[in-house]
Design a protein around this motif. Structure first.
Motif: not given
Length: 385
Positions: A106-109, A127-131, A143-147, A192-195
Motif C-alpha cells: 500500500a502507499l503508506w508502506a 517487493q510489491l505484493k498484489a492481492d 489500487d495497483w496502478p497507483e501503487l 502487465a500493469v507493473a510492466a
C-alpha cells in the motif's frame, strides 16, 4: 545420541531438511527457491534451518515479520532475504541497512520505506505484493496502478529498487479449485500493469508449498515452499510426504514420568472423561498444552509407547497427559514418541492433525520453547546455532 536426562525434546533432522530442499528444487527446476523460515522455521528453529536450507541450494530466505528477518541477520545469516508482514512505524530503516528486501502492499508502506531509505542514505530493496484474491495483505487491483506508478517514481528518484512482484494463493491446497486459475490470471494482469508502469523486477513469485508441488504454471522465477520444506505434505489428500520425495524433519518425544497400576473404574485426568475399564497400567507423558500438545486431541491423540500406538486417555493437561497401557509394561524414563517420520511405527504430525481437527502446519509450529530442540545431522547431534 543420549537424551536420557531430558524430559522431552524435539529432534530436528537437518539432513532431512536439506534433502527436502533438493527435492523441492527438482519440482521447479527453472525457478529459484525461497526457504520460508517464518515462525521459528515452523517450530523447527529458524537459524539452524535457514543455514541448512542455504547449504542445500535455497537462493532466498523468507520471513513474515521484520523482527524475524533482523534476527537472522544478527545471527550472521547472509543471502537474499524477504519479509512481508509490516505495520506502520515498523523497523524499516534497520531492514534497509541490513539488506533485507521489504514488502510493500500500500502507499503508506511505500512512503515509510522511502523515508527510511532517505534516512539511511541507501536504496531500499522493495517487493510489491498484489492481492489476487486471497483478501489478506497485498494491493487490490483497483489500487495497483497507483501503487506501481508511485513505486516507479521512487525508483527514478533512487530511493528504492523494485526487486520483486508477488502474490499468494488462497486455495492451492485444494487442487482443481476454480480460484487457482482465476488468481493466476489476476497475477498475470498485475505483472502487465507493473510492466506498463516501467517496473522490471528481478523475481516474480506466487507458488507456496502446494503450488510448488502441484502447479508448475505458478513457478515463475521463484517458489516459496514453507511446510513442505519440513517434510509435511500440504496436500495430504493427494499424497503423503514420501509421495513427493519429502521426509518429516521433526520428531517429538518425551520420557515417561510415571508408570503405575490402578484399579478398574479409576478416573483419569480432569473431568474424568476417561475411566479405566478394568485394572490397568497408566503411563504419564510429561508434555501438555503449554508445550503445544493440542488440548483438542484429548481422548484421540496417538502416541507410541512400549512398542504400540496408544491414545491419550482423558484430557490433555497443561504439562502432561496419560496413556492407558492395558496389560503392557513400561518403566519411568521409557520413551514416548508423539510424532516423527513414521519409520519406527510412530504417529506423524498428520496423524495428530487428524486427531485434533487441524492441519499439520499447526501441530509442528505450536511446539513451545519449553521443549528443547535437538539437532542431528547424518545421525549425529550437532549444535543448534
Amino acid at each position: 545420541m543420549d537424551n536420557t536426562a531430558m524430559r522431552a525434546w524435539a529432534e530436528i533432522d537437518l539432513t532431512a531438511l536439506r534433502a527436502n530442499v533438493t527435492a523441492l528444487r527438482a519440482c521447479a527446476p527453472g525457478a529459484g527457491l525461497m526457504a520460508v523460515v517464518k515462525a521459528d522455521a515452523y517450530g523447527h528453529g529458524m537459524v539452524p534451518c535457514a543455514r541448512a536450507a542455504l547449504e542445500a541450494g535455497a537462493t532466498w530466505l523468507g520471513t513474515a515479520t521484520p523482527e524475524e528477518a533482523l534476527a537472522l541477520r544478527a545471527a550472521g545469516v547472509g543471502g537474499r532475504l524477504l519479509c512481508w508482514l509490516w505495520t506502520p512505524g515498523g523497523p524499516w530503516r534497520a531492514a534497509v541497512e541490513a539488506d533485507i528486501d521489504v514488502t510493500v502492499s500500500a502507499l503508506w508502506a511505500l512512503r515509510e520505506v522511502c523515508a527510511a531509505a532517505r534516512e539511511a542514505g541507501r536504496t531500499a530493496r522493495v517487493q510489491l505484493k498484489a492481492d489476487t484474491g486471497l483478501g489478506r495483505n497485498g494491493c487490490q487491483p483497483a489500487d495497483w496502478p497507483e501503487l506501481t506508478a508511485a513505486a516507479r517514481a521512487a525508483e527514478t528518484d533512487g530511493l528504492i529498487k523494485v526487486t520483486g512482484i508477488w502474490s499468494h494463493f488462497s486455495c492451492a491446497d485444494e487442487p482443481g479449485h476454480p480460484s487457482i486459475a482465476a488468481e493466476l490470471a489476476a497475477f498475470h494482469t498485475a505483472l502487465a500493469v507493473a510492466a506498463a508502469a516501467g517496473l522490471d523486477p528481478e523475481v516474480r513469485h506466487m507458488a507456496n508449498s502446494p503450488g510448488t508441488l502441484t502447479l508448475p504454471e505458478s513457478h515463475f522465477d521463484l517458489v516459496r515452499p514453507g511446510v513442505a520444506l519440513y517434510g509435511i505434505s500440504p496436500v495430504p489428500q493427494v499424497g503423503g510426504p514420501a509421495d513427493f520425495g519429502l521426509r518429516p524433519v521433526m520428531t517429538l518425544a518425551a520420557r515417561l514420568a510415571s508408570v503405575k497400576r490402578v484399579p478398574g473404574g479409576h478416573g483419569v485426568s480432569y473431568g474424568h472423561h476417561y475411566v479405566t475399564p478394568g485394572e490397568t497400567t497408566l503411563a504419564l507423558v510429561p508434555l501438555g498444552y503449554a508445550d503445544g500438545v493440542p488440548r483438542h486431541a484429548s481422548g484421540s491423540g496417538p502416541v507410541l509407547v512400549a512398542g504400540k500406538w496408544r491414545t491419550v486417555a482423558g484430557r490433555v493437561a497443561m504439562d502432561q497427559f496419560v496413556v492407558d497401557l492395558g496389560g503392557d509394561a513400561a518403566q519411568p524414563g521409557d520413551e514416548a514418541v508423539l510424532f516423527g517420520p513414521g519409520d519406527r511405527g510412530e504417529p506423524t504430525a498428520e496423524d495428530w492433525a487428524l486427531a485434533a481437527g487441524t492441519i499439520a502446519y499447526e501441530i509442528v509450529t505450536r511446539i513451545g520453547t519449553r521443549v528443547p530442540r535437538v539437532y542431528v545431522d547424518n545421525g549425529r547431534r550437532v549444535p543448534g546455532e
